[in-house]
Design a protein around this motif. Sequence first.
Motif, PDB file in Angstrom:
ATOM      1  N   PHE A 225       0.834  -1.206   0.000  1.00  0.00           N
ATOM      2  CA  PHE A 225       0.000   0.000   0.000  1.00  0.00           C
ATOM      3  C   PHE A 225       0.864   1.250   0.000  1.00  0.00           C
ATOM      4  O   PHE A 225       0.630   2.186  -0.772  1.00  0.00           O
ATOM      5  CB  PHE A 225      -0.943   0.023   1.201  1.00  0.00           C
ATOM      6  N   LEU A 226       1.857   1.272   0.864  1.00  0.00           N
ATOM      7  CA  LEU A 226       2.681   2.466   0.985  1.00  0.00           C
ATOM      8  C   LEU A 226       3.597   2.659  -0.213  1.00  0.00           C
ATOM      9  O   LEU A 226       3.825   3.793  -0.648  1.00  0.00           O
ATOM     10  CB  LEU A 226       3.516   2.400   2.264  1.00  0.00           C
ATOM     11  N   CYS A 227       4.129   1.583  -0.766  1.00  0.00           N
ATOM     12  CA  CYS A 227       5.206   1.703  -1.749  1.00  0.00           C
ATOM     13  C   CYS A 227       4.877   1.231  -3.162  1.00  0.00           C
ATOM     14  O   CYS A 227       5.545   1.638  -4.113  1.00  0.00           O
ATOM     15  CB  CYS A 227       6.434   0.945  -1.246  1.00  0.00           C
ATOM     16  N   GLY A 228       3.913   0.346  -3.321  1.00  0.00           N
ATOM     17  CA  GLY A 228       3.608  -0.176  -4.644  1.00  0.00           C
ATOM     18  C   GLY A 228       4.466  -1.378  -5.000  1.00  0.00           C
ATOM     19  O   GLY A 228       5.485  -1.654  -4.354  1.00  0.00           O
ATOM     20  N   GLU A 229       4.064  -2.105  -6.039  1.00  0.00           N
ATOM     21  CA  GLU A 229       4.692  -3.374  -6.374  1.00  0.00           C
ATOM     22  C   GLU A 229       6.156  -3.237  -6.764  1.00  0.00           C
ATOM     23  O   GLU A 229       7.013  -3.973  -6.268  1.00  0.00           O
ATOM     24  CB  GLU A 229       3.913  -4.064  -7.509  1.00  0.00           C
TER      25      GLU A 229
END
Length: 456
Positions: free
Chosen positions: A66-70
């Motif tokens: 959620f915070l950083c992305g894949e």
Amino acid sequence: MNTKVSRIMLAGTGSGCGKTTVTCALLKALSMRGVKAASFKCGPDYIDPMFHSEIIGTKSRNLDLFLCGENTVKYLLSENGKDADVAVIEGVMGMYDGLGFADDTCSANHISRVTETPELLIAGVRGKSLSLLAELSGYLHFAENQVAGVILNHCSKAMYPVYKEMIEERLSIKVYGFLPPVAEAQLSSRHLGLVTAAEIDDLKEKMEALGRAAEASLDIDGILQLASSAPALSCEEIRVQQITEKPVSIAVAKDKAFCFYYEDNFTLLKRLGAELVPFSPLTDKEIPAGVCGLVLGGGYPEEYLQQLSRNTSMLVSVREAAAKGMPVYAECGGFMYLGKSIEKDGSVYTMAGVLEGRSHMTEKLVRFGYKSLTANRDNLMCRQGEAIRCHEFHYSDSDFSGDGFTASKGSRSWQAVCAGDTVFAGYPHLHLWSNLHFAENFVKKCEAFAWKSSSL
């Protein structure tokens, strides 16, 4: 970029199943064997990585979709795991628990799928016989997953062969050992989870006891073999270069009261040109000389209010630095420290007074969870309209939490963060890899303050 990282995830059937205990036991057993491990924690947790770090001797990292992305999650796993013999990833809550109730988005299982990491499912056996099969079967077949084996927690040596045969014959999945109850390694908890590693005097002895138990009862060779089967991680490289002419010194509050930090935030700040200087608001008399920025993280200031309040020289030092325009970045406990006071159990304790707000402890979590922040105006960290994702986890509130950003979660929104040209302070915790511009702007403002100070 493609990077070979031998890796395994220890996921759980739910909170309290023993993920942290089993992870610490495995990390310690690997350390005792001379195996170089890198460790990670799924989600925004600060406390579990502290225990990992104490065991492996290097900093543990967070992986948060959620915070950083894949791509960033895969990049951080690659960068921090590439030089280790094995990367051990601890899950969060139950393996399918994520953002909401519709699916497993941002769960440990989601991270394992994105990173193609084999999962070992940790299940407690206490009070179960045949029901354990039903429980495990549900987890194995509920949704797409990478589960390749099971570890049994709170299992006796005598009962392990019975459970192992039952699981492997009926569910056709390998059992990679068990961990018995280790009475001498019990860890205490408080309102935000386990007490921190720094607060446990006999932590070394506790971890050694866990390591001995793991060496005797876990199939460590099999776990290492499974970890080595993970395919290479593929992601786009994230290039971060120094943006300052020379390193700029930034003071970071680090002690028992202020200890909640993402290690990758420090890595990012240093790559941008920051030289981080630790100090203690509890015991030091003033902030370090010569610094041009100040970071106050979260933690447990409420457990040390008398000591913080009585350290008046430090309070004055912080207040004077902020008044001179030194950039100040504060989260949660650090935000509370910058306010006028903190109230707990009917007593009010004076704090730095950089901000107008007064904080008080609460009986339940306030504004808990993930959310997004959008800037209402230009400020220390970003320009109006820029956004960053964040997380909150606190049993306190303030009579003024700020109006520099609009926080949003689903259909709800509210005002948050005291944000000006030189201050960013609020309850939200930021993972700066979520928006690199926030880190870049902070470091640039610190450099500008250094130039200004040197010209006076």
